[in-house]
Write a protein that holds these residues in place. Structure first.
Motif, PDB file in Angstrom:
ATOM      1  N   LEU A 189       0.921  -1.238   0.061  1.00  0.00           N
ATOM      2  CA  LEU A 189      -0.210   0.058  -0.060  1.00  0.00           C
ATOM      3  C   LEU A 189       0.849   1.239  -0.014  1.00  0.00           C
ATOM      4  N   VAL A 190       0.908   2.121  -0.838  1.00  0.00           N
ATOM      5  CA  VAL A 190       1.648   3.402  -1.016  1.00  0.00           C
ATOM      6  C   VAL A 190       0.780   4.477  -1.470  1.00  0.00           C
ATOM      7  N   GLY A 233       3.465 -10.359   4.656  1.00  0.00           N
ATOM      8  CA  GLY A 233       1.967 -10.207   4.661  1.00  0.00           C
ATOM      9  C   GLY A 233       1.270  -8.891   4.034  1.00  0.00           C
ATOM     10  N   SER A 234       0.334  -9.313   3.236  1.00  0.00           N
ATOM     11  CA  SER A 234      -0.591  -8.553   2.571  1.00  0.00           C
ATOM     12  C   SER A 234      -1.552  -7.720   3.669  1.00  0.00           C
ATOM     13  N   ILE A 235      -2.497  -6.862   3.273  1.00  0.00           N
ATOM     14  CA  ILE A 235      -3.363  -6.482   4.185  1.00  0.00           C
ATOM     15  C   ILE A 235      -4.431  -7.445   4.283  1.00  0.00           C
ATOM     16  N   ILE A 236      -4.714  -8.326   3.535  1.00  0.00           N
ATOM     17  CA  ILE A 236      -5.471  -9.483   3.760  1.00  0.00           C
ATOM     18  C   ILE A 236      -4.854 -10.293   4.738  1.00  0.00           C
ATOM     19  N   ASP A 237      -3.757 -10.865   4.699  1.00  0.00           N
ATOM     20  CA  ASP A 237      -3.150 -11.556   5.780  1.00  0.00           C
ATOM     21  C   ASP A 237      -3.104 -10.642   7.239  1.00  0.00           C
ATOM     22  N   ILE A 238      -3.008  -9.597   7.221  1.00  0.00           N
ATOM     23  CA  ILE A 238      -2.968  -8.825   8.618  1.00  0.00           C
ATOM     24  C   ILE A 238      -4.297  -8.913   9.179  1.00  0.00           C
ATOM     25  N   MET A 239      -5.260  -8.717   8.311  1.00  0.00           N
ATOM     26  CA  MET A 239      -6.803  -8.658   8.720  1.00  0.00           C
ATOM     27  C   MET A 239      -7.010 -10.133   9.390  1.00  0.00           C
ATOM     28  N   TYR A 240      -6.599 -11.156   8.652  1.00  0.00           N
ATOM     29  CA  TYR A 240      -6.765 -12.411   9.115  1.00  0.00           C
ATOM     30  C   TYR A 240      -6.180 -12.607  10.279  1.00  0.00           C
ATOM     31  N   GLU A 241      -4.988 -12.253  10.631  1.00  0.00           N
ATOM     32  CA  GLU A 241      -4.293 -12.601  11.676  1.00  0.00           C
ATOM     33  C   GLU A 241      -4.612 -11.725  13.087  1.00  0.00           C
ATOM     34  N   HIS A 242      -5.568 -10.847  12.712  1.00  0.00           N
ATOM     35  CA  HIS A 242      -6.162  -9.946  13.727  1.00  0.00           C
ATOM     36  C   HIS A 242      -7.558 -10.270  14.095  1.00  0.00           C
ATOM     37  N   GLU A 260      11.080  -5.406  10.771  1.00  0.00           N
ATOM     38  CA  GLU A 260      10.048  -4.536  10.947  1.00  0.00           C
ATOM     39  C   GLU A 260       9.936  -3.586   9.590  1.00  0.00           C
ATOM     40  N   CYS A 261      10.801  -3.427   8.820  1.00  0.00           N
ATOM     41  CA  CYS A 261      10.568  -2.690   7.560  1.00  0.00           C
ATOM     42  C   CYS A 261      10.054  -3.545   6.506  1.00  0.00           C
ATOM     43  N   THR A 262       8.936  -2.743   6.087  1.00  0.00           N
ATOM     44  CA  THR A 262       8.217  -3.744   5.130  1.00  0.00           C
ATOM     45  C   THR A 262       8.780  -4.048   3.733  1.00  0.00           C
ATOM     46  N   PHE A 263       9.249  -2.802   3.364  1.00  0.00           N
ATOM     47  CA  PHE A 263       9.883  -2.812   2.080  1.00  0.00           C
ATOM     48  C   PHE A 263      11.355  -3.428   1.951  1.00  0.00           C
ATOM     49  N   LEU A 264      12.064  -3.309   3.245  1.00  0.00           N
ATOM     50  CA  LEU A 264      13.324  -3.846   3.087  1.00  0.00           C
ATOM     51  C   LEU A 264      13.446  -5.185   3.165  1.00  0.00           C
ATOM     52  N   SER A 265      14.295  -5.613   2.437  1.00  0.00           N
ATOM     53  CA  SER A 265      14.677  -7.049   2.195  1.00  0.00           C
ATOM     54  C   SER A 265      16.158  -7.477   2.442  1.00  0.00           C
ATOM     55  N   ILE A 305      -2.151   3.126  -4.452  1.00  0.00           N
ATOM     56  CA  ILE A 305      -2.461   1.673  -4.928  1.00  0.00           C
ATOM     57  C   ILE A 305      -2.294   0.718  -3.483  1.00  0.00           C
ATOM     58  N   VAL A 306      -3.016  -0.238  -3.732  1.00  0.00           N
ATOM     59  CA  VAL A 306      -3.166  -1.139  -2.871  1.00  0.00           C
ATOM     60  C   VAL A 306      -3.000  -2.556  -3.292  1.00  0.00           C
ATOM     61  N   GLY A 307      -1.690  -3.109  -2.980  1.00  0.00           N
ATOM     62  CA  GLY A 307      -1.327  -4.661  -3.548  1.00  0.00           C
ATOM     63  C   GLY A 307      -1.832  -5.650  -2.634  1.00  0.00           C
ATOM     64  N   LEU A 308      -2.315  -6.808  -3.138  1.00  0.00           N
ATOM     65  CA  LEU A 308      -3.012  -7.829  -2.522  1.00  0.00           C
ATOM     66  C   LEU A 308      -2.305  -8.999  -2.636  1.00  0.00           C
ATOM     67  N   ILE A 309      -0.990  -8.990  -3.007  1.00  0.00           N
ATOM     68  CA  ILE A 309      -0.313 -10.185  -3.284  1.00  0.00           C
ATOM     69  C   ILE A 309       0.280 -10.653  -1.766  1.00  0.00           C
ATOM     70  N   SER A 310       0.096 -11.859  -1.250  1.00  0.00           N
ATOM     71  CA  SER A 310       0.493 -12.244  -0.051  1.00  0.00           C
ATOM     72  C   SER A 310       1.901 -12.872  -0.242  1.00  0.00           C
ATOM     73  N   GLN A 311       2.860 -12.071   0.397  1.00  0.00           N
ATOM     74  CA  GLN A 311       4.225 -12.636   0.099  1.00  0.00           C
ATOM     75  C   GLN A 311       5.137 -11.938   1.326  1.00  0.00           C
TER      76      GLN A 311
END
Length: 467
Positions: free
Chosen positions: A125-126, A252-261, A162-167, A243-249
């Motif tokens: 999500l950016v 975690g995507s926002i869908i993954d985080i919503m499920y985990e919570h 903790e960094c989402t974009f940092l690999s 844009i909001v990306g929905l790939i689970s990778q």
């Protein structure tokens, strides 16, 4: 003990202010459906200190409230493969404009509404954030997201965990002098974007602010996203705020985080698209009663993209011998963030020959005039998936884009189906120039309910009335 109850009191005050809709919404309500072609992209620098506090307690309160309402969630057994298809009544409308599909998203406390492209071809999500001297001026919202207004945002400290974009290879992210997570991305057509990472509460909703707080805020979760402070090229000029990306990778995507919570009850979502919009269902599909056929299950071939394997392709009733080209490279990607569909370059000669045989015309991606009789001769494109054998049919009204001219108006889907007199302008949005595999964009998804199940790494597809 004192700190705990002080935080709880603070949360109650915040939640109370939401329930009375005393909101400071920094957005505008203008959607310009002018039909003009606009290409869509999918694709810190200040010294503010890290804000104290966390969104965890607030979200625990919200999720507890959400679960207390006993939101209906069930499953239906697919008759062909005996696989449970998750059902949900949590869905929000999609809006088709400027050749993209958009969804309203709310960020922060108090919430700031933004309109973002919904994209199954990326995972981040950016959106532009204030202050930003080099961000686009043509976005839907007049104001950028302002972190200084939100009471629940937290700057991600620059650690790999903790960094989402940092690999591990620092491909997308870096650390700045203030120990914040930065990101930068460049796109092949020349656009670029950069900024810093932020965590805040996020949820999907509708254009209606009061409804979105009352009905959908129960699904809010803490989520890390990219705060853009620099945009160039198509990114800066696009209509959408972000844009909001929905790939689970990866993380975690926002869908993954919503499920985990516990905000949704299944690690899945579905998209059901029409030419004017559609539905985005969270935690399953809400469109089962509108299916025109049994939903069929297809395994995904990659965890990096929503990729399916193809075993046969037909142009009308003519089989394409080199259908195996759909499985080259990364395979055939289902990508809602790409407007058009791109078929393998390897089949272009066969495709052209079949097209001429069936339509008596050459295949072209330039503007052309067609009578209704000529339009009726255009073939369906049928893509047969390998495991399920599902026949994914892309009809002419999905891949042909109506073009407004001085002589003729823009045509709706219903106009196209009911017919017309004289000639109308269209552009064919099926391309045969993809070097590796294929991309099935939003025009191929039109008229289908597609469930993306990130936990089981499958998609389920059925033709549907998505209105």
């Amino acid at each position: 003990f004192f700190i705990y109850w002080w935080r709880l009191a603070t949360v109650c005050i915040i939640f109370s202010s939401f329930s009375h809709i005393q909101l400071s919404i920094l957005s505008e309500t203008r959607i310009e459906a002018d039909g003009a072609k606009q290409s869509t992209m999918k694709s810190k620098n200040n010294s503010l200190p890290r804000k104290p506090g966390s969104t965890t307690l607030l979200l625990a309160l919200l999720v507890a409230s959400y679960n207390s309402h006993t939101l209906a969630s069930a499953s239906a057994v697919d008759e062909v493969h005996q696989i449970n298809v998750p059902l949900t009544n949590v869905s929000v409308p999609l809006h088709a404009t400027h050749n993209s599909y958009h969804v309203y998203i709310y960020v922060g406390s108090p919430p700031q509404r933004r309109l973002v492209i919904i994209d199954t071809g990326s995972r981040y999500l950016v959106l532009p954030c204030a202050p930003c001297a080099r961000c686009g001026k043509k976005h839907y919202s007049k104001a950028y997201f302002d972190p200084s207004i939100s009471t629940t945002d937290v700057y991600n400290q620059c650690r790999l965990d903790e960094c989402t974009f940092l690999s591990s290879n620092n491909k997308f992210g870096s650390c700045d002098s203030n120990d914040r997570c930065n990101f930068q991305q460049q796109y092949t057509e020349g656009s670029s974007t950069s900024g810093f990472e932020l965590e805040d509460i996020v949820w999907f909703g509708t254009k209606d602010i009061e409804q979105s707080v009352k009905v959908y805020m129960k699904t809010a979760v803490p989520f890390s996203f990219g705060c853009e402070t620099f945009e160039t090229g198509m990114i800066a000029n696009q209509f959408a705020d972000g844009i909001v990306g929905l790939i689970s990778q990866g993380k975690g995507s926002i869908i993954d985080i919503m499920y985990e919570h516990g905000a949704i009850f299944d690690k899945s979502f579905s998209l059901c698209l029409t030419k004017s919009g559609g539905r985005f269902s969270l935690g399953g599909t809400s469109m089962m009663t509108k299916h025109k056929e049994v939903m069929q299950i297809e395994p995904l071939m990659s965890s990096d993209y929503y990729t399916v394997q193809v075993k046969a392709v037909f142009i009308g009733d003519i089989a394409i011998e080199r259908a195996y080209a759909f499985n080259h490279g990364i395979g055939t990607i289902i990508d809602s963030g790409t407007t058009d569909s791109y078929l393998p370059k390897a089949i272009s000669t066969e495709f052209e020959a079949a097209w001429i045989k069936l339509t008596k015309q050459v295949h072209t991606n330039t503007k052309q005039k067609l009578t209704f009789d000529e339009f009726q001769m255009l073939p369906n494109i049928t893509i047969v998936l390998s495991t399920s054998g599902y026949k994914w049919v892309i009809e002419p009204h999905s891949y042909m884009e109506s073009i407004k001219s001085k002589e003729t108006p823009l045509m709706t889907d219903d106009d196209i189906k009911s017919g017309w007199s004289g000639s109308r302008y269209f552009v064919n949005r099926l391309y045969t120039d993809e070097e590796n595999g294929a991309v099935l964009g939003s025009n191929a998804m039109n008229g289908h309910d597609i469930l993306f199940h990130t936990k089981h790494n499958i998609v389920a597809i059925a033709k549907a009335d998505c209105s």
